[in-house]
Scaffold this motif. Structure first.
Motif, mmCIF file in Angstrom:
data_model
loop_
_atom_site.group_PDB
_atom_site.id
_atom_site.type_symbol
_atom_site.label_atom_id
_atom_site.label_comp_id
_atom_site.label_asym_id
_atom_site.label_seq_id
_atom_site.Cartn_x
_atom_site.Cartn_y
_atom_site.Cartn_z
ATOM 1 N N VAL A 154 38.047 54.285 35.771
ATOM 2 C CA VAL A 154 38.888 53.162 36.164
ATOM 3 C C VAL A 154 38.424 52.679 37.524
ATOM 4 C CG1 VAL A 154 41.219 52.401 36.676
ATOM 5 C CG2 VAL A 154 40.829 54.070 34.852
ATOM 6 N N ASP A 155 37.983 51.435 37.585
ATOM 7 C CA ASP A 155 37.554 50.836 38.838
ATOM 8 C C ASP A 155 38.727 50.050 39.400
ATOM 9 O OD1 ASP A 155 36.268 49.755 40.961
ATOM 10 O OD2 ASP A 155 34.903 48.463 39.820
ATOM 11 N N LEU A 156 39.486 50.673 40.306
ATOM 12 C CA LEU A 156 40.674 50.025 40.848
ATOM 13 C C LEU A 156 40.343 48.786 41.664
ATOM 14 C CD1 LEU A 156 42.815 53.131 41.894
ATOM 15 C CD2 LEU A 156 42.987 51.733 39.833
ATOM 16 N N SER A 157 39.124 48.717 42.177
ATOM 17 C CA SER A 157 38.745 47.528 42.936
ATOM 18 C C SER A 157 38.654 46.289 42.043
ATOM 19 C CB SER A 157 37.401 47.759 43.633
ATOM 20 O OG SER A 157 36.364 47.946 42.688
ATOM 21 N N ALA A 158 38.486 46.498 40.744
ATOM 22 C CA ALA A 158 38.402 45.369 39.806
ATOM 23 C C ALA A 158 39.742 45.072 39.149
ATOM 24 C CB ALA A 158 37.359 45.671 38.725
ATOM 25 N N GLY A 197 48.772 40.509 31.619
ATOM 26 C CA GLY A 197 47.423 40.967 31.278
ATOM 27 C C GLY A 197 46.738 41.771 32.359
ATOM 28 N N PRO A 198 47.219 42.974 32.676
ATOM 29 C CA PRO A 198 46.486 43.813 33.637
ATOM 30 C C PRO A 198 45.110 44.175 33.083
ATOM 31 C CG PRO A 198 48.198 45.089 32.536
ATOM 32 C CD PRO A 198 48.407 43.664 32.126
ATOM 33 N N ALA A 199 44.096 44.121 33.914
ATOM 34 C CA ALA A 199 42.722 44.369 33.453
ATOM 35 C C ALA A 199 41.913 44.990 34.570
ATOM 36 C CB ALA A 199 42.070 43.068 32.986
ATOM 37 N N TRP A 200 41.024 45.903 34.178
ATOM 38 C CA TRP A 200 40.083 46.497 35.134
ATOM 39 C C TRP A 200 38.765 46.875 34.470
ATOM 40 C CZ3 TRP A 200 44.647 48.736 33.528
ATOM 41 C CH2 TRP A 200 44.528 49.842 32.676
ATOM 42 N N GLN A 201 38.642 46.644 33.156
ATOM 43 C CA GLN A 201 37.415 46.938 32.439
ATOM 44 C C GLN A 201 36.905 45.674 31.750
ATOM 45 O OE1 GLN A 201 38.819 50.266 29.928
ATOM 46 N NE2 GLN A 201 37.236 51.493 30.900
ATOM 47 N N ARG A 202 35.571 45.589 31.586
ATOM 48 C CA ARG A 202 34.980 44.464 30.874
ATOM 49 C C ARG A 202 35.346 44.527 29.403
ATOM 50 N NH1 ARG A 202 30.774 42.101 33.871
ATOM 51 N NH2 ARG A 202 30.175 43.295 35.707
ATOM 52 N N ASP A 203 35.535 43.359 28.829
ATOM 53 C CA ASP A 203 35.828 43.266 27.395
ATOM 54 C C ASP A 203 34.518 43.260 26.637
ATOM 55 O OD1 ASP A 203 36.970 42.962 24.978
ATOM 56 O OD2 ASP A 203 37.516 40.858 25.216
ATOM 57 N N GLN A 204 34.038 44.451 26.340
ATOM 58 C CA GLN A 204 32.761 44.613 25.642
ATOM 59 C C GLN A 204 32.904 45.683 24.588
ATOM 60 O OE1 GLN A 204 28.930 44.639 27.845
ATOM 61 N NE2 GLN A 204 28.744 46.719 27.099
#
Length: 523
Positions: free
Chosen positions: A3-7, A79-86
């Motif tokens: 989890v990249d909290l900066s993103a 829509g909380p998000a921290w990861q790329r949609d891939q």
């Protein structure tokens, strides 16, 4: 899961205004309770003993549940998000070309059984790790040659990789600059961020300038250098090669760390190039995880004494508006798209099931092609309006023995992607196959001149037997082609080196014979 909290961010932040509505609802409910306590004239000390407790009168009230539902629902909708949609199956699609240095030094046994054999094993393991991704192969010594353009056929890649030998190329040396230029030319057709891995046990310092120039000219190409060997390596030369190419320098250790190092660099570079080209980064919406606490709050709201008529109305409206389509696996349908289900089946080798689930025409065609359902594959690939779609149409037409149509498809692919090595190679194979069958047919006709007059049944019999003869010819031709890959490569490399040498001599002769003016200077 990292989890990249900066993103961390919200995809739809305006939904956070629902938190204000939740706070307002909670404040109104609390105000009503306080007002109810102040609106009577009973002494506060006696009030608890005079109130009649009924079921549902203690603890949170309906207004509190409504406030909690609004708060959690607003966070989910934001829509909380921290990861790329891939999708997971796209993790290893970065194109990669492995350039293996050949020469007597690669027969060294400091890496058992030999440096070259260790490099071959790495190519095999790398192809297996990157199943579904395209991997190409280059061999270089005093000159550089393309062994195999990027392909996802691991068996074909391993076949040609195992054919590599230290004496396969006549001119001796370490033409790293030529390998970089050749890889850039091949990967340009892929139109994606590609990576070149140089597997070598040394470098030519006189080439560093050319290496730097070729690496800087190669658009969207990343170079990696991996030293093959444990003792007797020219570390300074290898560091100079890596510095000139702007490449990270690694060492072959025969451990999974080698594959991790290569795959990580290749994927990161590929993703960076795709982000630049797409112009927008798509993030994975994690708000659906909040559906579980929302469901729990909805269950807690069903208490005796609470007015939940509005909840039943909402649930009834949702159930009536839900689509009636049901499929065999409702759990998979709830969490995976049809294409993701198809990809899972594809990775497990269930190609028939994958072809039925895929909606994307490219992957539907790939699954049907792997399953041997070539008519379905052809129909799917025909909908892919791209060079790659035309390329696979040609491959499928070849499987269906429609060789003229295959040539036309390869021509269309080359019109969209000029110089694409894979299309050029496959077109050449089909063209030579057609020529071989034509020559065989002419030979059969010459051997039976007395059969020029035949009845209709004989003609029909001859027409019916023609596909069998073509199939036998194709099978024999393919067997001859793969009989000795090493001999095939050695001959092809010699022809390419001779052609290059001839071109250089012609250019030198032209410069020597150029006319001079009165001052003795050639124009």
């Amino acid at each position: 899961m990292d989890v990249d909290l900066s993103a961390f961010h919200f995809l739809r932040p305006w939904w956070l205004l629902g938190l204000l509505a939740a706070a307002l609802a909670w404040g109104v409910g609390r105000g009503d309770r306080v007002a109810a306590g102040r609106g009577n004239r009973i002494a506060p000390a006696l009030l608890p003993y005079l109130l009649v407790r009924t079921p549902g009168s203690r603890g949170p009230r309906p207004i509190d549940a409504l406030a909690a539902l609004l708060a959690v629902g607003s966070l989910a909708a934001a829509g909380p998000a921290w990861q790329r949609d891939q999708p997971d199956f796209l993790d290893n699609v970065a194109p990669l070309i492995v350039a293996v240095a050949l020469g007597p030094s690669m027969d060294g046994a400091d890496v058992p059984p030999s440096r070259l054999e260790a490099a071959k094993h790495l190519v095999r393991d790398l192809a297996a790790r990157r199943a579904g991704a395209k991997t190409g192969l280059i061999a270089y010594a005093g000159s550089s040659h393309l062994v195999l353009p990027p392909t996802d056929d691991t068996h074909l890649l391993d076949l040609f990789a195992q054919a590599l030998a230290s004496d396969l190329i006549g001119p001796q040396g370490r033409d790293a600059a030529g390998a970089i230029a050749l890889a850039a030319q091949v990967l340009a057709a892929e139109r994606a961020g590609g990576t070149l891995l140089l597997l070598t046990d040394g470098a030519d310092a006189s080439q560093f300038g050319a290496v730097r120039q070729r690496a800087q000219q190669a658009e969207d190409l990343q170079v990696l250098v991996m030293a093959v060997g444990q003792t007797g390596l020219d570390q300074a030369a290898l560091r100079g090669l890596a510095s000139a190419a702007g490449a990270p320098l690694g060492s072959l250790t025969r451990s999974p760390d080698d594959l991790d190092w290569i795959s990580l660099h290749a994927q990161q570079h590929f993703q960076a190039v795709q982000d630049v080209r797409s112009g927008a980064i798509h993030w994975r919406d994690a708000g659906y995880w909040l559906c579980w606490p929302l469901a729990l709050l909805a269950l807690l709201a069903v208490r005796r004494g609470w007015n939940v008529g509005w909840t039943a109305a909402v649930l009834l409206a949702v159930s009536l508006g839900a689509p009636a389509d049901t499929r065999a696996n409702p759990l998979a349908d709830a969490f995976l798209t049809a294409d993701q289900q198809g990809r899972l089946a594809f990775e497990q080798g269930h190609y028939d099931a994958a072809a039925q689930r895929f909606q994307d025409p490219y992957w539907k065609g790939r699954a049907a092609y792997q399953a041997g359902d070539y008519p379905t594959a052809l129909a799917a690939f025909s909908k892919v309006d791209s060079a790659e779609g035309r390329f696979y149409v040609g491959n499928t037409q070849t499987r269906l023995r429609q060789y003229d149509a295959a040539l036309a498809a390869y021509d269309q692919a080359l019109a969209l992607a000029p110089g694409w090595d894979a299309a050029v190679m496959n077109r050449g194979i089909v063209q030579r196959l057609l020529a071989s069958m034509t020559q065989e047919a002419q030979g059969d006709a010459a051997e039976r001149p007395d059969q020029t007059i035949a009845d209709q049944s004989a003609r029909q019999g001859q027409k019916a037997a023609a596909p069998v003869a073509q199939a036998a010819s194709e099978e024999q031709w393919l067997n001859n082609l793969t009989l000795s890959p090493a001999r095939f490569l050695r001959g092809r490399f010699a022809v390419e080196d001779a052609a290059t040498h001839s071109t250089a001599n012609s250019a030198m002769d032209s410069a020597t014979k150029a006319p001079t003016n009165a001052a003795g200077v050639r124009p």
